[in-house]
Design a protein around this motif. Structure first.
Motif, PDB file in Angstrom:
ATOM      1  N   GLY A 107       0.808  -1.208   0.000  1.00 14.31           N
ATOM      2  CA  GLY A 107       0.000   0.000   0.000  1.00 14.31           C
ATOM      3  C   GLY A 107       0.846   1.264   0.000  1.00 14.31           C
ATOM      4  N   HIS A 108       0.343   2.297   0.654  1.00 11.02           N
ATOM      5  CA  HIS A 108       1.029   3.593   0.756  1.00 11.02           C
ATOM      6  C   HIS A 108       2.255   3.408   1.650  1.00 11.02           C
ATOM      7  N   SER A 109       3.447   3.483   1.071  1.00  9.15           N
ATOM      8  CA  SER A 109       4.667   3.107   1.796  1.00  9.15           C
ATOM      9  C   SER A 109       5.715   4.208   1.783  1.00  9.15           C
ATOM     10  N   LEU A 110       6.339   4.412   2.931  1.00 11.21           N
ATOM     11  CA  LEU A 110       7.465   5.315   3.075  1.00 11.21           C
ATOM     12  C   LEU A 110       8.729   4.460   3.083  1.00 11.21           C
ATOM     13  N   ILE A 111       9.629   4.715   2.132  1.00 18.08           N
ATOM     14  CA  ILE A 111      10.863   3.937   2.016  1.00 18.08           C
ATOM     15  C   ILE A 111      12.039   4.843   2.344  1.00 18.08           C
ATOM     16  N   GLY A 112      12.800   4.493   3.372  1.00 16.63           N
ATOM     17  CA  GLY A 112      13.976   5.259   3.758  1.00 16.63           C
ATOM     18  C   GLY A 112      15.120   5.039   2.774  1.00 16.63           C
ATOM     19  N   LEU A 113      15.841   6.111   2.494  1.00 18.13           N
ATOM     20  CA  LEU A 113      16.949   6.075   1.536  1.00 18.13           C
ATOM     21  C   LEU A 113      18.193   6.717   2.144  1.00 18.13           C
ATOM     22  N   PRO A 114      19.363   6.507   1.534  1.00 16.87           N
ATOM     23  CA  PRO A 114      20.599   7.028   2.106  1.00 16.87           C
ATOM     24  C   PRO A 114      20.832   8.521   1.897  1.00 16.87           C
ATOM     25  N   GLY A 115      20.013   9.212   1.115  1.00 11.11           N
ATOM     26  CA  GLY A 115      20.197  10.652   0.933  1.00 11.11           C
ATOM     27  C   GLY A 115      21.421  11.001   0.116  1.00 11.11           C
ATOM     28  N   LYS A 116      21.701  10.231  -0.906  1.00 10.39           N
ATOM     29  CA  LYS A 116      22.831  10.516  -1.788  1.00 10.39           C
ATOM     30  C   LYS A 116      22.404  10.282  -3.231  1.00 10.39           C
ATOM     31  N   PRO A 117      23.149  10.815  -4.194  1.00 11.92           N
ATOM     32  CA  PRO A 117      22.731  10.674  -5.586  1.00 11.92           C
ATOM     33  C   PRO A 117      22.950   9.275  -6.150  1.00 11.92           C
ATOM     34  N   TYR A 118      22.297   9.026  -7.278  1.00 12.17           N
ATOM     35  CA  TYR A 118      22.472   7.808  -8.085  1.00 12.17           C
ATOM     36  C   TYR A 118      22.001   6.545  -7.368  1.00 12.17           C
ATOM     37  N   ILE A 119      20.851   6.664  -6.727  1.00 14.46           N
ATOM     38  CA  ILE A 119      20.240   5.542  -6.022  1.00 14.46           C
ATOM     39  C   ILE A 119      19.074   5.013  -6.859  1.00 14.46           C
ATOM     40  N   ALA A 120      18.921   3.711  -6.850  1.00 14.71           N
ATOM     41  CA  ALA A 120      17.779   3.063  -7.490  1.00 14.71           C
ATOM     42  C   ALA A 120      17.085   2.206  -6.440  1.00 14.71           C
ATOM     43  N   VAL A 121      15.852   1.836  -6.716  1.00 15.41           N
ATOM     44  CA  VAL A 121      15.135   0.910  -5.843  1.00 15.41           C
ATOM     45  C   VAL A 121      14.581  -0.224  -6.705  1.00 15.41           C
ATOM     46  N   ARG A 122      14.707  -1.423  -6.180  1.00 15.38           N
ATOM     47  CA  ARG A 122      14.103  -2.594  -6.823  1.00 15.38           C
ATOM     48  C   ARG A 122      13.053  -3.127  -5.862  1.00 15.38           C
ATOM     49  N   ILE A 123      11.841  -3.283  -6.373  1.00 12.61           N
ATOM     50  CA  ILE A 123      10.705  -3.679  -5.549  1.00 12.61           C
ATOM     51  C   ILE A 123      10.118  -4.937  -6.174  1.00 12.61           C
ATOM     52  N   VAL A 124      10.084  -6.021  -5.384  1.00 14.62           N
ATOM     53  CA  VAL A 124       9.658  -7.320  -5.909  1.00 14.62           C
ATOM     54  C   VAL A 124       8.552  -7.862  -5.015  1.00 14.62           C
ATOM     55  N   ARG A 125       7.475  -8.285  -5.654  1.00 20.77           N
ATOM     56  CA  ARG A 125       6.344  -8.869  -4.925  1.00 20.77           C
ATOM     57  C   ARG A 125       6.752 -10.193  -4.295  1.00 20.77           C
ATOM     58  N   ASN A 126       6.345 -10.372  -3.038  1.00 17.77           N
ATOM     59  CA  ASN A 126       6.570 -11.649  -2.354  1.00 17.77           C
ATOM     60  C   ASN A 126       5.615 -12.678  -2.926  1.00 17.77           C
ATOM     61  N   LYS A 127       6.110 -13.874  -3.149  1.00 20.07           N
ATOM     62  CA  LYS A 127       5.283 -14.961  -3.715  1.00 20.07           C
ATOM     63  C   LYS A 127       4.594 -15.723  -2.609  1.00 20.07           C
TER      64      LYS A 127
END
Length: 151
Positions: free
Chosen positions: A131-151
């Protein structure tokens, strides 16, 4: 160069690369002059981007199928490709957010990994997201996120 590959791919493009410099030790075919450009004959790529581009390629090859642009980041100008409700790969460009908010389906949970595209690291987050999610990040440039559904 690495940033351009990530940005191009996560916008749904096919990205390539060529150099147009004269090498100090060019590859010569019989009868050719000594001024041979890298893009015309190939050779060894220089700089820090080649390893990082290979890292992106490994991530692309590990994806579960054909990735298409998906509007995951509705509030920010970040790009994302994926398979809707299953897999997302988003790139945050040179922005340095400490967190992002995304809206995932509420009927499933997702694993999130933070990818440092420059240092070539992948850090899984322990929490499962839905759902509506807050994802913490390192606060630096050139970051990507990979999000995979749990089976």
């Amino acid at each position: 160069m690495t940033e351009k590959f990530w940005r191009g791919f996560t916008n749904g493009g096919f990205v390539g690369h060529g150099e147009t410099y004269v090498t100090e030790d060019p590859i010569r075919l019989p009868g050719e002059s000594s001024d041979i450009l890298w893009w015309s004959k190939g050779g060894v790529m220089i700089g820090k981007s080649p390893d990082r581009i290979k890292f992106l390629r490994q991530i692309i090859e590990a994806a579960p199928g054909e990735l298409k642009p998906i509007p995951l980041f509705t509030w920010a100008p970040f790009s994302c490709v994926g398979i809707e409700h299953e897999y997302y790969l988003g790139y945050l460009n040179d922005a340095q957010p400490r967190s992002i908010v995304i809206d995932l389906p509420t009927d499933a949970s997702y694993n999130v990994e933070v990818i440092d595209t420059w240092n070539m690291t992948i850090t899984p987050l322990e929490k499962k997201f839905s759902g509506h999610s807050l994802i913490g990040l390192p606060g630096k440039p050139y970051i990507a996120v990979r999000i995979v559904r749990n089976k």
